[in-house]
Write a protein that holds these residues in place. Structure first.
Motif, PDB file in Angstrom:
ATOM      1  N   ASN A  40       0.770  -1.156  -0.005  1.00 31.79           N
ATOM      2  CA  ASN A  40       0.114  -0.017   0.001  1.00 31.79           C
ATOM      3  C   ASN A  40       1.073   1.205  -0.062  1.00 31.79           C
ATOM      4  O   ASN A  40       1.000   2.095   0.987  1.00 31.79           O
ATOM      5  CB  ASN A  40      -1.031   0.057   1.158  1.00 31.79           C
ATOM      6  CG  ASN A  40      -1.914  -0.998   1.220  1.00 31.79           C
ATOM      7  OD1 ASN A  40      -2.926  -1.213   0.454  1.00 31.79           O
ATOM      8  ND2 ASN A  40      -1.704  -2.252   2.153  1.00 31.79           N
ATOM      9  N   TYR A  67       3.989   0.383   4.736  1.00 34.22           N
ATOM     10  CA  TYR A  67       3.354   0.386   3.581  1.00 34.22           C
ATOM     11  C   TYR A  67       4.045   0.367   2.307  1.00 34.22           C
ATOM     12  O   TYR A  67       3.251   0.009   1.018  1.00 34.22           O
ATOM     13  CB  TYR A  67       2.516   1.886   3.646  1.00 34.22           C
ATOM     14  CG  TYR A  67       1.794   2.159   4.765  1.00 34.22           C
ATOM     15  CD1 TYR A  67       0.383   1.418   4.968  1.00 34.22           C
ATOM     16  CD2 TYR A  67       2.256   2.877   5.860  1.00 34.22           C
ATOM     17  CE1 TYR A  67      -0.319   1.649   6.234  1.00 34.22           C
ATOM     18  CE2 TYR A  67       1.437   2.948   7.139  1.00 34.22           C
ATOM     19  CZ  TYR A  67       0.308   2.371   7.156  1.00 34.22           C
ATOM     20  OH  TYR A  67      -0.620   2.763   8.316  1.00 34.22           O
ATOM     21  N   ARG A 134      -5.709   6.185  -3.907  1.00 34.16           N
ATOM     22  CA  ARG A 134      -6.489   5.404  -2.881  1.00 34.16           C
ATOM     23  C   ARG A 134      -6.893   6.409  -1.639  1.00 34.16           C
ATOM     24  O   ARG A 134      -7.864   5.850  -1.231  1.00 34.16           O
ATOM     25  CB  ARG A 134      -5.354   4.300  -2.054  1.00 34.16           C
ATOM     26  CG  ARG A 134      -5.058   3.356  -3.385  1.00 34.16           C
ATOM     27  CD  ARG A 134      -4.040   2.082  -2.439  1.00 34.16           C
ATOM     28  NE  ARG A 134      -3.978   0.971  -3.313  1.00 34.16           N
ATOM     29  CZ  ARG A 134      -2.872   0.097  -3.235  1.00 34.16           C
ATOM     30  NH1 ARG A 134      -1.993   0.300  -2.336  1.00 34.16           N
ATOM     31  NH2 ARG A 134      -2.763  -0.745  -3.934  1.00 34.16           N
ATOM     32  N   HIS A 288      -7.199   4.288   4.847  1.00 38.49           N
ATOM     33  CA  HIS A 288      -7.322   2.880   4.624  1.00 38.49           C
ATOM     34  C   HIS A 288      -8.789   2.220   5.441  1.00 38.49           C
ATOM     35  O   HIS A 288      -9.401   1.679   4.819  1.00 38.49           O
ATOM     36  CB  HIS A 288      -6.214   2.028   5.348  1.00 38.49           C
ATOM     37  CG  HIS A 288      -4.941   2.311   4.260  1.00 38.49           C
ATOM     38  ND1 HIS A 288      -5.145   1.551   2.952  1.00 38.49           N
ATOM     39  CD2 HIS A 288      -3.564   2.531   4.747  1.00 38.49           C
ATOM     40  CE1 HIS A 288      -3.790   2.081   2.353  1.00 38.49           C
ATOM     41  NE2 HIS A 288      -2.994   2.372   3.391  1.00 38.49           N
TER      42      HIS A 288
END
Length: 294
Positions: A40, A67, A134, A288
């Motif tokens: 991520n 991440y 994201r 997230h």
């Protein structure tokens, strides 16, 4: 133009960083990037007159470990892509530079984390490359820089530009003066000073002036609705003398962002790194969480 010789390379950094690598872009240019792979990845966008290493010296490794991370110096800053003698700093161009780096690294999506100047660049990145985002974490930044102090600053820096274009010191002295004050207040900044001074010295005075003028001209408020639905967090520095907290909160309101407030000034990333890193990691986790809830 990237400034004076890179004296910062000869001074050991005070903390551990992810490795730096030269990344070749599609147009044939190359740029030095701090990169660590991860599931991520987070794109770190630094502030005015800084380098990524300075702005994120305590944050970068924890983000890399948790991440994955991508961090580069913006055009005209540090080890970033060069600006020509007649070329002006452009926020949208920096957003496209970041996308080009992600292309070269084979990264599809990132969480964007922008500090101060990194906020406008991150906003433009999200508008121009929304499918690659994201989520967004904005820190000590705003959608527009039009406070009373900013209006005075606009006049000052416009007058300074002709001199900064020809001087090796005028212009560069502004960020150095700011952090000299922080050095007096903080033993930690005093410890960093030789390295910090060398890093800051890599940005040419004309670029320093042009960047702040680009920020003064920036106004993302008409485009805020284009980012609707993106999970967003705003880390507000409540004692900030550079970006008024009310402007930071206005950004949060327009983006429907979760707000994390920290009792800190604009230099928190250096003078209180524990607080800064904790707030940023909380912001990334919240992005997230919000993404997973939708």
């Amino acid at each position: 133009m990237t400034g004076l010789p890179r004296s910062g390379d000869a001074i050991a950094a005070p903390v551990a960083f992810p490795p730096r690598r030269d990344v070749e872009l599609a147009d044939g240019s190359s740029v030095a990037v701090r990169y660590a792979s991860g599931a991520n990845p987070v794109l770190l966008l630094h502030g005015w007159a800084l380098t990524a290493d300075v702005n994120f010296c305590y944050l970068m490794q924890p983000v890399a470990d948790g991440y994955g991370v991508v961090a580069m110096d913006m055009r005209g800053h540090g080890r970033g892509l060069a600006l020509g003698a007649r070329e002006r700093f452009d926020i949208a161009q920096c957003a496209d530079d970041a996308a080009a780096v992600l292309d070269a690294l084979g990264i599809d999506q990132v969480v964007v984390c922008g500090y101060s100047l990194g906020g406008p660049v991150g906003l433009e990145f999200a508008r121009r490359h929304r499918d690659r985002v994201r989520g967004l974490v904005f820190e000590a930044t705003a959608m527009a820089f039009d406070s009373a102090e900013d209006k005075i600053g606009r006049v000052f820096f416009r007058g300074l530009r002709p001199f900064a274009d020809r001087s090796g010191g005028i212009g560069r002295s502004v960020p150095l003066s700011y952090f000299r004050k922080a050095r007096v207040k903080s033993d930690e900044v005093a410890r960093l000073w030789p390295w910090l001074r060398a890093e800051l010295g890599q940005c040419h005075p004309r670029v320093i002036v042009d960047v702040i003028l680009a920020e003064y001209a920036f106004d993302f408020r008409p485009h805020a609705a284009e980012l609707a639905g993106l999970p967003t967090v705003a880390v507000v520095t409540t004692r900030d003398g550079a970006v008024p907290p009310k402007d930071q909160r206005a950004l949060a309101a327009l983006l429907d962002a979760t707000v994390i407030e920290i009792d800190a000034a604009h230099d928190v990333f250096l003078v209180d790194p524990v607080t800064y890193v904790a707030a940023t990691l909380s912001g990334i986790e919240e992005v997230h969480r919000k993404r997973g809830a939708r």
